[in-house]
Structure formats: structure tokens, C-alpha cells
Design an enzyme around this catalytic site. Structure first.
Site, PDB file in Angstrom:
ATOM      1  N   ASP A   1      11.105  28.281   6.764  1.00  0.00           N
ATOM      2  CA  ASP A   1      10.115  28.107   7.843  1.00  0.00           C
ATOM      3  C   ASP A   1       8.682  28.093   7.321  1.00  0.00           C
ATOM      4  O   ASP A   1       7.748  27.846   8.090  1.00  0.00           O
ATOM      5  CB  ASP A   1      10.262  29.244   8.863  1.00  0.00           C
ATOM      6  CG  ASP A   1      11.572  29.137   9.625  1.00  0.00           C
ATOM      7  OD1 ASP A   1      12.107  28.016   9.738  1.00  0.00           O
ATOM      8  OD2 ASP A   1      12.070  30.178  10.105  1.00  0.00           O
TER       9      ASP A   1
ATOM     10  N   LYS B   1      14.241  20.832  12.196  1.00  0.00           N
ATOM     11  CA  LYS B   1      13.690  22.052  12.799  1.00  0.00           C
ATOM     12  C   LYS B   1      13.109  21.691  14.175  1.00  0.00           C
ATOM     13  O   LYS B   1      13.474  20.675  14.743  1.00  0.00           O
ATOM     14  CB  LYS B   1      12.648  22.665  11.866  1.00  0.00           C
ATOM     15  CG  LYS B   1      13.259  23.177  10.558  1.00  0.00           C
ATOM     16  CD  LYS B   1      14.223  24.319  10.810  1.00  0.00           C
ATOM     17  CE  LYS B   1      14.870  24.807   9.546  1.00  0.00           C
ATOM     18  NZ  LYS B   1      15.929  25.793   9.805  1.00  0.00           N
TER      19      LYS B   1
ATOM     20  N   ARG C   1      18.076  18.600  18.759  1.00  0.00           N
ATOM     21  CA  ARG C   1      18.532  19.220  17.505  1.00  0.00           C
ATOM     22  C   ARG C   1      20.063  19.254  17.414  1.00  0.00           C
ATOM     23  O   ARG C   1      20.753  19.336  18.429  1.00  0.00           O
ATOM     24  CB  ARG C   1      17.936  20.628  17.380  1.00  0.00           C
ATOM     25  CG  ARG C   1      16.421  20.553  17.247  1.00  0.00           C
ATOM     26  CD  ARG C   1      15.786  21.910  17.115  1.00  0.00           C
ATOM     27  NE  ARG C   1      16.122  22.558  15.859  1.00  0.00           N
ATOM     28  CZ  ARG C   1      15.748  23.793  15.548  1.00  0.00           C
ATOM     29  NH1 ARG C   1      15.037  24.507  16.422  1.00  0.00           N
ATOM     30  NH2 ARG C   1      16.068  24.314  14.398  1.00  0.00           N
TER      31      ARG C   1
ATOM     32  N   SER D   1      22.560  27.729   6.146  1.00  0.00           N
ATOM     33  CA  SER D   1      22.010  28.029   7.465  1.00  0.00           C
ATOM     34  C   SER D   1      22.465  29.397   7.951  1.00  0.00           C
ATOM     35  O   SER D   1      23.653  29.625   8.189  1.00  0.00           O
ATOM     36  CB  SER D   1      22.447  26.962   8.481  1.00  0.00           C
ATOM     37  OG  SER D   1      22.137  27.410   9.793  1.00  0.00           O
TER      38      SER D   1
ATOM     39  N   GLN E   1      21.707  30.534  10.780  1.00  0.00           N
ATOM     40  CA  GLN E   1      22.091  30.406  12.193  1.00  0.00           C
ATOM     41  C   GLN E   1      23.580  30.104  12.306  1.00  0.00           C
ATOM     42  O   GLN E   1      24.277  30.685  13.145  1.00  0.00           O
ATOM     43  CB  GLN E   1      21.280  29.299  12.861  1.00  0.00           C
ATOM     44  CG  GLN E   1      19.800  29.635  12.966  1.00  0.00           C
ATOM     45  CD  GLN E   1      18.987  28.523  13.592  1.00  0.00           C
ATOM     46  OE1 GLN E   1      19.514  27.452  13.895  1.00  0.00           O
ATOM     47  NE2 GLN E   1      17.713  28.772  13.787  1.00  0.00           N
TER      48      GLN E   1
ATOM     49  N   ARG F   1       9.697  18.503  10.561  1.00  0.00           N
ATOM     50  CA  ARG F   1       8.564  19.170   9.903  1.00  0.00           C
ATOM     51  C   ARG F   1       8.182  18.514   8.593  1.00  0.00           C
ATOM     52  O   ARG F   1       7.049  18.664   8.139  1.00  0.00           O
ATOM     53  CB  ARG F   1       8.917  20.634   9.608  1.00  0.00           C
ATOM     54  CG  ARG F   1       8.759  21.495  10.786  1.00  0.00           C
ATOM     55  CD  ARG F   1       8.926  22.962  10.451  1.00  0.00           C
ATOM     56  NE  ARG F   1       8.856  23.673  11.716  1.00  0.00           N
ATOM     57  CZ  ARG F   1       9.406  24.839  11.952  1.00  0.00           C
ATOM     58  NH1 ARG F   1      10.071  25.459  11.002  1.00  0.00           N
ATOM     59  NH2 ARG F   1       9.288  25.399  13.140  1.00  0.00           N
TER      60      ARG F   1
HETATM   61  C1  S3P Z   1      16.892  31.521  11.451  1.00  0.00           C
HETATM   62  C2  S3P Z   1      17.387  30.712  10.472  1.00  0.00           C
HETATM   63  C3  S3P Z   1      16.710  29.502   9.986  1.00  0.00           C
HETATM   64  C4  S3P Z   1      15.249  29.457  10.416  1.00  0.00           C
HETATM   65  C5  S3P Z   1      15.059  29.871  11.839  1.00  0.00           C
HETATM   66  C6  S3P Z   1      15.568  31.267  12.068  1.00  0.00           C
HETATM   67  C7  S3P Z   1      17.675  32.694  11.875  1.00  0.00           C
HETATM   68  O1  S3P Z   1      17.373  28.377  10.503  1.00  0.00           O
HETATM   69  O2  S3P Z   1      14.713  28.164  10.216  1.00  0.00           O
HETATM   70  O3  S3P Z   1      13.694  29.807  12.194  1.00  0.00           O
HETATM   71  O4  S3P Z   1      17.116  33.583  12.545  1.00  0.00           O
HETATM   72  O5  S3P Z   1      18.854  32.761  11.543  1.00  0.00           O
HETATM   73  P1  S3P Z   1      18.684  27.784   9.757  1.00  0.00           P
HETATM   74  O6  S3P Z   1      19.652  28.869   9.684  1.00  0.00           O
HETATM   75  O7  S3P Z   1      19.182  26.661  10.591  1.00  0.00           O
HETATM   76  O8  S3P Z   1      18.177  27.327   8.422  1.00  0.00           O
END
Ligand code: S3P
Length: 448
Positions: free
Chosen positions: A327, A354, A129, A174, A176, A358
Site C-alpha cells: 500500500d 487496488k 475489483r 494476498s 486478504q 495505482r
Molecule cells: C490488506 C491486505 C492488502 C492491502 C490492503 C489490506 C489486509 O491487500 O493492500 O490494503 O488487511 O489484509 P492484498 O491482500 O490483496 O494484497
């Protein structure tokens, strides 16, 4: 998840009506954040309802390796004794985040602000990833990264002498990446800002405030938002209650909607609007879902969801909704396969990066189960007939928990059972999936 394990195939046969009152495990996003931010407070944070899945356990181990004291008191009840915002220690060995993109990306942000070197790795899924989406903004703050070709793990994060605050516009929606920058910003002097073109889940912001950090959110003229954290706060421990995960609730919810005669209640599910696109979409499809006993727990909204089976209509899901249900598309595609008409899910490019691709896994799996479906660029199109699916396929899971669970859900209405080649990945997010589903009425078991 361990890198080598015996495959754990499962087969899902036509289900009985799903019934009963169930609680799905704690929210994965909030669980990771409670351990990481708890580890950056001064003092002891207690957490209730923590998800005890492999992804979150890997983050607990990582926080221990970084010097926090993390202990389990009982079912979902954990304590984290933090080291302060700038007090994490250099781990003696490589940190293995298993299958978890959230774990590794948020931990990279937390480690970035420390004058230490931290080396991260993960399982075969996580090692393919992209990490550049995190290393580019953190690099602008002065952090050095040494990783594999294409910004892949294993990767070393080398914290600078002085971390610089930045303002960064996210190129992809995102949470994250946003969270990694805000966590790093905690250690920087001054203010660190992230501009997001589309709102993404705000659990980091909520929990930062909960622990006493100053976080500002400004709406910008064209629908963007600027989120700013004021650096170098002292974070104070406060108890955290983790709601049940709406992304996990999605699986029994869709199974109940498509399995005739079902009527189930899922209690204490997080209803944060930035996570709730699936339920909004299902209601638009005509789903019979009641939101009962709405309340707020530790800053997060929750409700009990009562879900009854009934016919679903196809709809067009706009791309703008993707961040609030990113998700959930695999399981929405299963609902679409059982809906009447053509459902179009737009703007799903992020699904390709992901735990597996997916987009391809969902499309190929539907086709293998006899469902008419196609791709149009980043749009996924599913033609549902409203009367069950043929089934009869064994779906390759490729270390992706949500692909495994989505197709086991579709098996509930398949003429011929649907199998998955390896369900072990389900342990990353929903360790009691099988017990809950079978307790409610599903027929999921190892192949005979
Ligand atoms: C998440 C953000 C999402 C999601 C992941 C959990 C998080 O990813 O797909 O399962 O907890 O911040 P992305 O931020 O890369 O979209």
C-alpha cells in the site's frame, strides 16, 4: 463511502517545516479483523484504538447485520458481542462494504462458513475489483457464489450444509485471500491450510491465536509458508489494542522527510515486519528515522518514530519486498521524486487491482507534476532530481484514498501547488489527515 457525494477538491501548497508529536489513526487491517473475529467469539471483546474510518465503520455495520452486537463506547473504544464461530445470522438485506476490499473479502470468508446467504456490494471502486481470488478457494470448500461477470460485486455467498477443509496455494501474495480462507476454515471440521509463496501480513494469524484458536505456521523448503488453522474452535474474547497504522504513518513520515527543516514524531506505530517494508526502504535511502520506545501491545510490535528531513538517495526496491509495503508504493514514489537519482520499484503488478489502478495513477500523476518517470512491465521507475518538483497538476483520485494523500504530500515540495479532484476517499482510512498534516505545518486546503 457513499456512492454519490459532492466532490471535495483540495490543494497542497509548499509546506512549512513539519513539526510536533502526532498519533495517526488505528491500523485498518487490524481494525477490520478485530470486529470480524470479535464477532465470532462467544462473549464480549473490547477494542481500543479502532480506526473510525468509513471502511471499518462499514465492517462494523456488516457484523451487526450478521447478528453481532457492536457498540461504540467512546473515541476508538468499541465493544463486540460475538455469536460464535458458526453462529452468524443471515442478514436481512445487502451488505455494502463501501470502498473496502479487505472488509468484503474477509467478511466473505466469515460468511462462507455459515449456512446462510449473504449478498455483498460496494462503491464503484470495489465493484470493479476482482473477487474470484476469494470465490475460487472458498468454492473448493463447497461455498456457492453468484456474482457479476468477471467475479465482480454484487455477489451472493451461499454457505454449504457441510464446509470442507482445504489446503490452498495462493496464486498471488494476498493477505486478504489468506485471511478469507482461514476465517472460513474456522467453521470447517479438521484443518484448513494456506500456502503462501511470499509471507504477507499475519494479523489474522496473530489475532486468531489471541482469541484461542490453534494456528500453526511451517516454513517450507523453498521459502514458502504453510499456515494451518484447526477448525471449529471456541473463540474466547480478549481485549484488543489497535496500533497506529504504519500505512497511514507513511504519509506524514514522507512529507516530513522531503520538507526541509521538518522533525516530527509519530507515536505507537505498528512495526510488524510484514508491514514495514516502506520504513526499511526509506532508511536504505538515507532517511533519518529513529525507532524509539519499542514495545509489544496485544501481540503486535509498536514504536514511536522520529523523522527528520534530509537528502534521500535513489534505490532499487526488490520485488520480494512488495507484500510488506504494497500500500506504500504511491507515497514511496513521491519520496523517490524528491530523492537524487533513479529509483526502481519492482514487481508492482498487484497495484493495478487496488482501490484504483495505482500503478497508472502514480505514474500519470508524477508525469503531470513534471517528474520524469516510466513503466517497464510491472516495474515503476522514477528519476528524482533532489530539489523539489514542478507540480501544478490536478490529480484525478478515482475513489482512491492513498493516491489522494500521496499527491497532497508531494505538494509540500512543489513549486506550483498540487491539487486532487476529490479527497473524500481519505475518510476511508485517515479521517483526520487534513488536521494532522496542517497542524504539523502543511498547507492543504480547498482551492481558493
Ligand atoms: C490488506 C491486505 C492488502 C492491502 C490492503 C489490506 C489486509 O491487500 O493492500 O490494503 O488487511 O489484509 P492484498 O491482500 O490483496 O494484497
Amino acid at each position: 463511502m457513499s456512492q454519490t457525494h459532492a466532490a471535495h477538491p483540495l490543494v497542497s501548497r509548499r509546506a512549512k517545516p513539519l513539526t510536533g508529536t502526532w498519533k495517526v489513526p488505528g491500523d485498518k487491517s487490524i481494525s477490520h479483523r478485530s470486529l470480524i473475529l470479535g464477532g465470532m467469539t462467544v462473549g464480549e471483546t473490547t477494542i481500543e484504538g479502532l480506526l473510525e474510518g468509513e471502511d471499518v465503520i462499514a465492517t462494523a455495520d456488516a457484523m451487526r447485520a450478521l447478528g453481532a452486537k457492536v457498540t461504540r463506547d467512546g473515541d476508538g473504544v468499541w465493544r463486540v458481542h460475538g455469536c460464535g464461530v458458526g453462529g452468524l445470522a443471515e442478514p436481512e438485506t445487502v451488505i455494502d462494504c463501501g470502498n473496502s476490499g479487505t472488509g468484503v473479502r474477509l467478511l466473505m470468508g466469515a460468511a462462507a462458513g455459515q449456512r446462510i446467504t449473504t449478498v455483498f456490494t460496494g462503491d464503484a471502486s470495489l465493484r470493479r475489483r476482482p473477487m474470484a481470488r476469494v470465490s475460487i478457494p472458498l468454492g473448493q470448500m463447497g461455498v456457492r457464489f453468484e456474482g457479476r461477470e468477471g467475479g465482480r460485486l454484487p455477489m451472493a455467498v451461499i454457505g454449504p450444509e457441510v464446509l470442507m477443509p482445504i489446503e490452498y496455494t495462493l496464486p498471488v501474495a494476498s493477505a486478504q485471500v489468506k485471511s478469507a480462507i482461514l476465517l472460513a476454515g474456522l467453521a470447517a471440521p479438521g484443518e484448513t491450510s494456506v500456502i503462501e509463496p511470499h509471507p504477507t501480513r499475519d494479523h489474522t494469524e496473530t489475532m486468531l491465536r489471541h482469541f484461542g484458536a490453534e494456528v500453526r505456521v511451517e516454513a517450507l523448503p523453498d521459502g514458502e509458508r504453510r499456515i494451518t488453522v484447526v477448525g471449529q474452535p471456541e473463540l474466547s474474547p480478549r481485549p484488543v489494542i489497535v496500533p497506529a497504522d504504519p500505512s497511514s504513518a507513511a504519509f506524514p513520515a514522507v512529507a516530513a522527510l522531503i520538507t526541509e527543516g521538518s522533525d516530527i514524531t509519530l507515536t505507537g506505530v505498528g512495526t510488524n515486519p510484514l508491514r514495514f517494508g516502506l520504513f526499511e526502504t526509506l532508511v536504505e535511502m538515507g532517511a533519518d528515522i529513529s525507532f524509539l520506545n519499542r514495545r509489544v501491545e496485544a501481540g503486535e510490535p509498536v514504536a514511536d518514530l522520529r523523522i527528520k528531513a534530509g537528502p534521500l538517495r535513489a534505490i532499487d526496491v526488490p520485488a520480494g519486498r512488495a507484500p510488506s509495503m504494497i500500500d506504500e508504493y504511491p507515497v514511496l514514489a513521491m519520496a523517490a521524486a524528491q530523492a537524487e537519482g533513479t529509483t526502481v520499484m519492482r514487481g508492482l503488478g498487484e497495484l493495478r487491482v487496488k482501490e484504483s489502478d495505482r500503478f497508472a495513477a502514480t505514474l500519470d500523476g508524477l508525469l503531470a507534476c513534471g517528474v520524469r518517470a516510466e513503466a517497464d512491465g510491472d516495474d515503476l521507475i522514477v528519476h528524482g532530481a533532489g530539489n523539489g518538483v514542478a507540480g501544478g497538476a490536478i490529480i484525478p483520485v478515482d475513489l482512491d484514498h492513498r493516491i489522494a494523500m500521496a499527491f497532497l504530500v508531494l505538494g509540500c515540495v512543489a513549486e506550483t501547488p498540487i491539487g486532487v479532484d476529490d479527497a473524500a476517499a481519505i475518510r476511508t482510512s485517515f479521517p483526520n489527515f487534513l488536521d494532522l498534516m496542517n497542524g504539523a505545518g502543511a498547507e492543504i486546503a480547498p482551492p481558493r
